[in-house]
Design a protein around this motif. Sequence first.
Motif, PDB file in Angstrom:
ATOM      1  N   ASN A  43       0.822  -1.204   0.000  1.00 46.28           N
ATOM      2  CA  ASN A  43       0.000   0.000   0.000  1.00 46.28           C
ATOM      3  C   ASN A  43       0.863   1.265   0.000  1.00 46.28           C
ATOM      4  O   ASN A  43       0.541   2.243  -0.670  1.00 46.28           O
ATOM      5  CB  ASN A  43      -0.950  -0.018   1.203  1.00 46.28           C
ATOM      6  N   SER A  44       1.972   1.238   0.738  1.00 45.33           N
ATOM      7  CA  SER A  44       2.883   2.390   0.755  1.00 45.33           C
ATOM      8  C   SER A  44       3.451   2.650  -0.640  1.00 45.33           C
ATOM      9  O   SER A  44       3.582   3.807  -1.055  1.00 45.33           O
ATOM     10  CB  SER A  44       4.033   2.154   1.737  1.00 45.33           C
ATOM     11  N   LYS A  45       3.781   1.581  -1.353  1.00 47.17           N
ATOM     12  CA  LYS A  45       4.300   1.744  -2.724  1.00 47.17           C
ATOM     13  C   LYS A  45       3.228   2.339  -3.631  1.00 47.17           C
ATOM     14  O   LYS A  45       3.521   3.227  -4.439  1.00 47.17           O
ATOM     15  CB  LYS A  45       4.786   0.407  -3.266  1.00 47.17           C
ATOM     16  N   LEU A  46       2.005   1.849  -3.493  1.00 44.91           N
ATOM     17  CA  LEU A  46       0.909   2.406  -4.297  1.00 44.91           C
ATOM     18  C   LEU A  46       0.703   3.886  -3.997  1.00 44.91           C
ATOM     19  O   LEU A  46       0.482   4.687  -4.916  1.00 44.91           O
ATOM     20  CB  LEU A  46      -0.390   1.646  -4.034  1.00 44.91           C
ATOM     21  N   MET A  47       0.769   4.254  -2.717  1.00 45.20           N
ATOM     22  CA  MET A  47       0.613   5.659  -2.338  1.00 45.20           C
ATOM     23  C   MET A  47       1.657   6.528  -3.034  1.00 45.20           C
ATOM     24  O   MET A  47       1.328   7.588  -3.571  1.00 45.20           O
ATOM     25  CB  MET A  47       0.735   5.836  -0.821  1.00 45.20           C
ATOM     26  N   ALA A  48       2.891   6.061  -3.022  1.00 46.38           N
ATOM     27  CA  ALA A  48       3.979   6.835  -3.634  1.00 46.38           C
ATOM     28  C   ALA A  48       3.786   6.956  -5.148  1.00 46.38           C
ATOM     29  O   ALA A  48       3.933   8.046  -5.717  1.00 46.38           O
ATOM     30  CB  ALA A  48       5.321   6.181  -3.322  1.00 46.38           C
ATOM     31  N   ILE A  49       3.443   5.863  -5.786  1.00 43.04           N
ATOM     32  CA  ILE A  49       3.275   5.874  -7.243  1.00 43.04           C
ATOM     33  C   ILE A  49       2.139   6.801  -7.654  1.00 43.04           C
ATOM     34  O   ILE A  49       2.297   7.646  -8.544  1.00 43.04           O
ATOM     35  CB  ILE A  49       3.032   4.440  -7.768  1.00 43.04           C
ATOM     36  N   VAL A  50       0.998   6.680  -7.002  1.00 38.50           N
ATOM     37  CA  VAL A  50      -0.159   7.496  -7.387  1.00 38.50           C
ATOM     38  C   VAL A  50       0.083   8.966  -7.054  1.00 38.50           C
ATOM     39  O   VAL A  50      -0.300   9.853  -7.825  1.00 38.50           O
ATOM     40  CB  VAL A  50      -1.465   6.960  -6.755  1.00 38.50           C
ATOM     41  N   ARG A  51       0.776   9.238  -5.963  1.00 34.20           N
ATOM     42  CA  ARG A  51       1.099  10.629  -5.613  1.00 34.20           C
ATOM     43  C   ARG A  51       1.960  11.265  -6.711  1.00 34.20           C
ATOM     44  O   ARG A  51       1.699  12.391  -7.154  1.00 34.20           O
ATOM     45  CB  ARG A  51       1.831  10.683  -4.281  1.00 34.20           C
ATOM     46  N   VAL A  52       2.980  10.558  -7.164  1.00 31.06           N
ATOM     47  CA  VAL A  52       3.845  11.078  -8.234  1.00 31.06           C
ATOM     48  C   VAL A  52       3.034  11.250  -9.517  1.00 31.06           C
ATOM     49  O   VAL A  52       3.201  12.246 -10.232  1.00 31.06           O
ATOM     50  CB  VAL A  52       5.076  10.158  -8.436  1.00 31.06           C
TER      51      VAL A  52
END
Length: 175
Positions: A43-52
């Motif tokens: 989930n943390s990786k998804l957060m970072a990807i979608v934020r970028v």
Amino acid sequence: MTSMCVYGFVAIIFVIRLYFLRVSKQNEARIVADGGREYGAFNSKLMAIVRVLIYFGALGEFYYLDRSVNSLTFTGMGLVVFSMYMLYMVSRLLSPIWTVKLMVAKNHQYVDHWLFRNIKHPNYFLNIVPELVGIILVCQAWYTALLLLPIYAIIIYIRIIEENKIIELLKVESF
């Protein structure tokens, strides 16, 4: 104010975010070295990807659709400045345990500050949400908002569920 100021503003915010990412990485390393662990890594990786994607989508939309600077731009800037202040406050209050990831330090001490008692998940609701909404307003990126904000909302919802479970466990273990 020209469109170059919008690019400069977003670039400055991105650099500030990179600084806080560096702080997070230092804290993460210390937490892991001291026996702590990460939860919800996917989930943390998804957060970072979608934020970028939101940042670049908003900037791309501003550029390619030739948006103009107007009162929405300034409203968005105000929201983003507020969100950066809240990021600073939350990271300072949590200091050695603050990370962008969901991590728990060994012998984790529950932080009982008035901000956390009165506002559940201030990092999400006073930092991340105003930041992303602010970037959308600065760039007037309506397509990016329609496509990516609902996805990010689901990711944050899942993160909050994960975090609430961990907070309850910490409260039980501290007794």
